[in-house]
Scaffold this active site. Structure first.
Site, PDB file in Angstrom:
ATOM      1  N   PHE A   1      -0.920  -6.725  -1.427  1.00  0.00           N
ATOM      2  CA  PHE A   1      -2.180  -7.366  -1.789  1.00  0.00           C
ATOM      3  C   PHE A   1      -2.677  -8.209  -0.621  1.00  0.00           C
ATOM      4  CE2 PHE A   1      -5.134 -10.264  -3.760  1.00  0.00           C
ATOM      5  CZ  PHE A   1      -5.814  -9.429  -4.630  1.00  0.00           C
ATOM      6  N   VAL A   2      -3.871  -7.908  -0.159  1.00  0.00           N
ATOM      7  CA  VAL A   2      -4.395  -8.593   1.029  1.00  0.00           C
ATOM      8  C   VAL A   2      -5.632  -9.431   0.707  1.00  0.00           C
ATOM      9  CG1 VAL A   2      -3.470  -6.920   2.667  1.00  0.00           C
ATOM     10  CG2 VAL A   2      -5.725  -6.529   1.663  1.00  0.00           C
TER      11      VAL A   2
ATOM     12  N   ASP B   1      -8.376   1.058  -2.829  1.00  0.00           N
ATOM     13  CA  ASP B   1      -7.022   0.870  -3.345  1.00  0.00           C
ATOM     14  C   ASP B   1      -6.652   2.114  -4.149  1.00  0.00           C
ATOM     15  OD1 ASP B   1      -4.662  -0.437  -4.099  1.00  0.00           O
ATOM     16  OD2 ASP B   1      -5.610  -1.560  -5.701  1.00  0.00           O
TER      17      ASP B   1
ATOM     18  N   LYS C   1      -5.641   1.849   1.319  1.00  0.00           N
ATOM     19  CA  LYS C   1      -4.203   1.857   0.998  1.00  0.00           C
ATOM     20  C   LYS C   1      -3.828   3.262   0.533  1.00  0.00           C
ATOM     21  CE  LYS C   1      -4.106  -2.879  -0.896  1.00  0.00           C
ATOM     22  NZ  LYS C   1      -3.921  -3.650  -2.160  1.00  0.00           N
TER      23      LYS C   1
ATOM     24  N   GLY D   1     -17.015  -8.234  -2.048  1.00  0.00           N
ATOM     25  CA  GLY D   1     -16.037  -8.005  -0.989  1.00  0.00           C
ATOM     26  C   GLY D   1     -16.603  -7.509   0.332  1.00  0.00           C
TER      27      GLY D   1
ATOM     28  N   ARG E   1     -11.948 -15.440   0.581  1.00  0.00           N
ATOM     29  CA  ARG E   1     -12.939 -14.517   1.134  1.00  0.00           C
ATOM     30  C   ARG E   1     -13.379 -14.948   2.529  1.00  0.00           C
ATOM     31  NH1 ARG E   1     -14.621 -11.101  -2.984  1.00  0.00           N
ATOM     32  NH2 ARG E   1     -14.874 -12.009  -5.039  1.00  0.00           N
TER      33      ARG E   1
HETATM   34  P1  IMP Z   1      -9.858   0.475  -6.506  1.00  0.00           P
HETATM   35  O1  IMP Z   1      -8.468   0.313  -7.061  1.00  0.00           O
HETATM   36  O2  IMP Z   1      -9.861   1.392  -5.312  1.00  0.00           O
HETATM   37  O3  IMP Z   1     -10.801   0.916  -7.595  1.00  0.00           O
HETATM   38  O4  IMP Z   1     -10.313  -0.953  -5.990  1.00  0.00           O
HETATM   39  C1  IMP Z   1     -11.058  -1.822  -6.788  1.00  0.00           C
HETATM   40  C2  IMP Z   1     -11.278  -3.175  -6.179  1.00  0.00           C
HETATM   41  O5  IMP Z   1     -10.065  -3.919  -6.280  1.00  0.00           O
HETATM   42  C3  IMP Z   1     -11.616  -3.265  -4.701  1.00  0.00           C
HETATM   43  O6  IMP Z   1     -12.976  -3.047  -4.438  1.00  0.00           O
HETATM   44  C4  IMP Z   1     -11.255  -4.708  -4.424  1.00  0.00           C
HETATM   45  O7  IMP Z   1     -12.304  -5.565  -4.827  1.00  0.00           O
HETATM   46  C5  IMP Z   1     -10.056  -4.913  -5.309  1.00  0.00           C
HETATM   47  N1  IMP Z   1      -8.804  -4.835  -4.523  1.00  0.00           N
HETATM   48  C6  IMP Z   1      -7.969  -3.800  -4.396  1.00  0.00           C
HETATM   49  N2  IMP Z   1      -6.923  -4.085  -3.606  1.00  0.00           N
HETATM   50  C7  IMP Z   1      -7.117  -5.376  -3.205  1.00  0.00           C
HETATM   51  C8  IMP Z   1      -6.373  -6.273  -2.340  1.00  0.00           C
HETATM   52  O8  IMP Z   1      -5.325  -5.966  -1.770  1.00  0.00           O
HETATM   53  N3  IMP Z   1      -6.911  -7.518  -2.181  1.00  0.00           N
HETATM   54  C9  IMP Z   1      -8.065  -7.928  -2.787  1.00  0.00           C
HETATM   55  N4  IMP Z   1      -8.783  -7.111  -3.588  1.00  0.00           N
HETATM   56  C10 IMP Z   1      -8.315  -5.858  -3.797  1.00  0.00           C
HETATM   57 MG    MG Z   2     -14.564  -4.869  -3.847  1.00  0.00          MG
END
Ligand code: IMP
Ligand code: MG
Length: 183
Positions: A156-157, A107, A135, A48, A169
């Site tokens: 979701f983005v 997230d 977020k 990402g 991407r």
């Molecule tokens: P976490 O929930 O903060 O552990 O996020 C884990 C991973 O989920 C991020 O590094 C992204 O790769 C993916 N992710 C979270 N939210 C989104 C979104 O809105 N779009 C795309 N990928 C997301």
């Molecule tokens: Mg990521």
């Protein structure tokens, strides 16, 4: 790839290409000032963070080193579990280094809080976080981010490195994926 090419897949633009460019340049100037003479090691989280890393580092005016990790959260495809598996580890030792993690999005915060602890446990002198998006309403754990591009709602983005099922991407902007794409 631009908005016209994805049609109705994207329901709303969160950050245009121009907005991303100017915000990333602002972040780069802050990183330059904060890490002058500190031999910063930028750790990008694959896949990402590729766009963020490419643009951020080219806007920076200080020397830096770059390394990459790939991690995956156990659990279902869309929900972060907080149990993280390393798919690709750093190439070099980070003992005593000033590390700046470069991420696309925070997230729940579970992945990054794990990653920060992991890097600190290897003897890094300092571990900070730069994320393009955050977020705040989705946070399950507090993760202190030194640099944040944009705070956004829980939607979701996709784009600028962020994927849905490995697609989108390469969008030059960030947008909210239309609900009909996954519901
Ligand atoms: P976490 O929930 O903060 O552990 O996020 C884990 C991973 O989920 C991020 O590094 C992204 O790769 C993916 N992710 C979270 N939210 C989104 C979104 O809105 N779009 C795309 N990928 C997301
Ligand atoms: Mg990521």
């Amino acid at each position: 790839m631009d908005l016209a090419s994805v049609g109705t897949d994207v329901e709303r633009v969160i950050a245009t290409e121009e907005e991303l460019k100017s915000r990333v340049a602002e972040l780069a100037a802050q990183v330059d000032a904060d890490y002058k003479d500190k031999n910063v090691l930028l750790v990008g989280v694959l896949k990402g963070a590729i766009m963020a890393m490419a643009d951020l580092t080219r806007a920076m005016q200080i020397h830096m080193e770059m390394d990459w990790m790939a991690v995956s959260s156990y659990g279902s495809g869309t929900k972060s579990s907080g149990v993280v598996r390393i798919l690709k580890d750093l190439d070099r030792d980070i003992t005593g280094r000033n590390v700046l993690i470069v991420e696309d999005i925070v997230d729940t915060g579970l992945t990054l809080s794990w990653l920060r602890e992991n890097l600190l446990s290897r003897g890094a002198a300092d571990v900070q976080i730069l994320t393009i998006l955050r977020k705040p309403e989705a946070a399950k754990v507090e993760v202190e981010c030194k640099y944040v591009g944009f705070d956004i709602p829980k939607d979701f983005v996709v784009g600028y490195g962020l994927d849905f099922d490995e697609k989108y991407r390469n969008l030059s902007f960030i947008g909210v994926l239309a609900k009909h794409m996954y519901e």
